[in-house]
Design an enzyme around this catalytic site. Structure first.
Site, PDB file in Angstrom:
ATOM      1  N   ASN A   1       0.063  -3.136   4.536  1.00  0.00           N
ATOM      2  CA  ASN A   1       1.386  -2.879   5.110  1.00  0.00           C
ATOM      3  C   ASN A   1       2.397  -3.585   4.204  1.00  0.00           C
ATOM      4  O   ASN A   1       2.565  -4.796   4.270  1.00  0.00           O
ATOM      5  CB  ASN A   1       1.404  -3.434   6.546  1.00  0.00           C
ATOM      6  N   ARG A  13       0.482   1.799   5.230  1.00  0.00           N
ATOM      7  CA  ARG A  13       1.688   2.241   5.926  1.00  0.00           C
ATOM      8  C   ARG A  13       2.626   2.799   4.863  1.00  0.00           C
ATOM      9  O   ARG A  13       2.920   2.125   3.882  1.00  0.00           O
ATOM     10  CB  ARG A  13       2.362   1.053   6.625  1.00  0.00           C
ATOM     11  N   HIS A  59       9.411   3.989  12.210  1.00  0.00           N
ATOM     12  CA  HIS A  59       8.650   3.114  13.107  1.00  0.00           C
ATOM     13  C   HIS A  59       7.661   3.909  13.957  1.00  0.00           C
ATOM     14  O   HIS A  59       7.242   3.455  15.029  1.00  0.00           O
ATOM     15  CB  HIS A  59       9.579   2.323  14.062  1.00  0.00           C
ATOM     16  N   ARG A  75      20.888  -4.523   8.568  1.00  0.00           N
ATOM     17  CA  ARG A  75      21.384  -3.143   8.412  1.00  0.00           C
ATOM     18  C   ARG A  75      22.425  -2.841   9.488  1.00  0.00           C
ATOM     19  O   ARG A  75      22.272  -3.260  10.628  1.00  0.00           O
ATOM     20  CB  ARG A  75      20.229  -2.144   8.529  1.00  0.00           C
ATOM     21  N   GLU A 134       0.692  -2.319  14.514  1.00  0.00           N
ATOM     22  CA  GLU A 134       0.785  -1.242  13.525  1.00  0.00           C
ATOM     23  C   GLU A 134      -0.479  -1.156  12.664  1.00  0.00           C
ATOM     24  O   GLU A 134      -0.941  -0.066  12.337  1.00  0.00           O
ATOM     25  CB  GLU A 134       2.014  -1.471  12.626  1.00  0.00           C
TER      26      GLU A 134
HETATM   27  C1  UVW Z   1      11.260   1.736   8.775  1.00  0.00           C
HETATM   28  C2  UVW Z   1      11.729   0.346   8.960  1.00  0.00           C
HETATM   29  O1  UVW Z   1      12.877   0.094   9.229  1.00  0.00           O
HETATM   30  O2  UVW Z   1      10.802  -0.620   8.863  1.00  0.00           O
HETATM   31  P1  UVW Z   1      10.996  -2.189   9.031  1.00  0.00           P
HETATM   32  O3  UVW Z   1      11.522  -2.392  10.405  1.00  0.00           O
HETATM   33  O4  UVW Z   1       9.617  -2.738   8.840  1.00  0.00           O
HETATM   34  O5  UVW Z   1      11.965  -2.628   7.978  1.00  0.00           O
HETATM   35 MG    MG Z   2       8.316  -4.137  11.181  1.00  0.00          MG
END
Ligand code: UVW
Ligand code: MG
Ligand code: ADP
Length: 403
Positions: A7, A98, A186, A247, A390
């Site tokens: 992962n 993943r 996710h 983000r 996961e």
């Molecule tokens: C797809 C994604 O945002 O994954 P992560 O939360 O692991 O950054």
């Molecule tokens: Mg994560």
């Protein structure tokens, strides 16, 4: 059968080894070996932590900025030294990775071939934080293990059956023809949690309407009807939807037009702002980590409080959107780092839906629940806290491909 799971994250590389026989267990078994490499602490230095099922632990640091070299060292701890659990890497039957973005073509777990690798590379432009790391992991394993079959398990696959009204963006129709659509992410976690929810509730998954809240560094919601994802908050990339650690989540696209009109802004800078310097980190100026946001709030930091308030506001709005897509609710699921560990976030999210009879058991919510129903007895829907697994879901996908 021995299944190695990889992962790959932007600044970490997790891995574990499962040993399975011909009957797939209902619940995740303990991996025989688990490892994590972290590049977060010091530039060019990898920190490796290894743990085996028998309780042996090992920690070390080594100079490395190459994922391949670091993975190679990590895999040595499988067959050498005090964490040894196998005699040789030849014992590994299959490797599952993943892979965050599988685009329109990969809607199921797939044996990795040159074509699949080419697609993962091509889709890197859509998931620049994740897909390149996934591909590096795959290529490193090809060199280290040569002919062992490798499987890509896609985060997008679980959302492959979204209805068009949920996945088509209302831009020009050509966008859709060019693959610009909602994919959702996710999925590996949402899929695991949906199945686990049915087990905890002792109900058939096909009868359930679930909202899964994956709140980690990245955050997304999925509306799941009968085990199928019918709506989700992440979109074309993992930047859409909820406010996250660093983000922004969904913002008015007019802001981007406004910013691009400023001469000094390149697409790289914009990417950096929206993916790495927004969200909890951008607003608080403290951290992307919810624990540190909580500490800063306790010390009276107003920007940290504002960050949490926005996070909750967006989360509630997202849950409401998923409710509308489902037309009802049997259970709300909280999972991943924040979802599993923050009673404050869970209670604030649920409070907004008190008007429809959703009610938490305050005590259960506080008591570090794991795979538990924390709703009050008379709540109109159940509220579950599920520890996402996961890696187990990836191992399961590998097992299913070979049985
Ligand atoms: C797809 C994604 O945002 O994954 P992560 O939360 O692991 O950054
Ligand atoms: Mg994560
Ligand atoms: N005890 C806790 N209380 C609140 N938040 C927590 C706690 N433990 C972890 N977290 C949050 O979980 C986040 C990481 O979630 P995780 O699912 O591990 O992320 P990812 O897999 O996306 O890297 C951290 O940034 C932190 O904000």
């Amino acid at each position: 059968m021995k299944i190695l799971v990889l992962n790959a994250g932007s600044s970490s590389q997790k891995s574990c080894l499962y040993e399975l026989n011909d009957v797939l267990p209902d619940r995740p078994p303990q991996p025989v070996w688990e490892a994590k490499i972290d590049w977060n602490h010091r530039e060019g230095v990898a920190e490796l932590k290894v743990e085996t099922a028998s309780g042996t632990e090992q920690k070390e640091e080594f100079a490395s900025d190459s994922r391949e070299a670091a993975i190679s060292r990590m895999l040595e701890t499988l067959w050498q030294g005090k964490t040894q659990v196998i005699n040789s890497l030849k014992e590994i039957d299959i490797v599952g990775h993943r892979v965050v973005h599988g685009g329109q073509d990969y809607q199921q777990s797939t044996l990795i071939s040159p074509d699949v690798k080419e697609a993962i590379a091509r889709l890197s432009v859509f998931a620049p934080v994740h897909n390149p790391a996934n591909l590096e992991g795959i290529e490193a394993l090809e060199k280290i293990l040569e002919n062992v079959p490798q499987v890509a398990v896609f985060d997008t696959a679980f959302h492959a059956q979204l209805p068009p009204a949920a996945f088509v963006y209302p831009g020009p129709y050509e966008w859709l023809e060019n693959g610009i659509r909602r994919y959702g992410f996710h999925g590996i976690s949402h899929q695991y949690c949906a199945r686990r929810a049915a087990q905890i509730l002792n109900r058939d998954l096909t009868d359930l309407r679930l909202i899964s809240c994956h709140l980690g560094n990245g955050c997304s919601l999925a509306a799941i009807r009968g085990g199928v994802s019918v709506d989700t908050t992440m979109g074309f990339t993992p930047l859409d939807g909820l406010m996250m650690g660093s983000r922004s989540g969904a913002i008015d696209p007019g802001i981007i037009i406004h910013l691009l009109r400023r001469e000094d802004l390149t697409s790289e800078k914009l990417d950096n702002i929206l993916n790495r310097n927004s969200g909890l980190k951008g607003i608080s100026g403290v951290s992307s980590d919810m624990r540190q946001i909580g500490d800063a709030i306790a010390q009276g930091n107003e920007r940290a409080q504002l960050a949490l308030d926005i996070y909750i506001h967006r989360l509630r709005a997202g849950i409401a959107a998923m409710l509308a897509s489902l037309g009802g609710l049997d259970a709300l699921i909280f999972t991943a780092g924040v979802g599993e560990n923050s009673p404050v976030v869970r209670s604030a999210a649920c409070e907004a839906f008190g008007f429809m009879g959703l009610k938490l058991d305050g005590e259960k919510n506080q008591q570090s629940p794991v795979d538990e129903d924390i709703a009050a007895v008379d709540s109109a829907a159940r509220v579950l806290v599920i520890h996402t697994q996961e890696d187990w879901e990836i191992a399961r996908e590998c097992w299913k491909l070979y049985h």
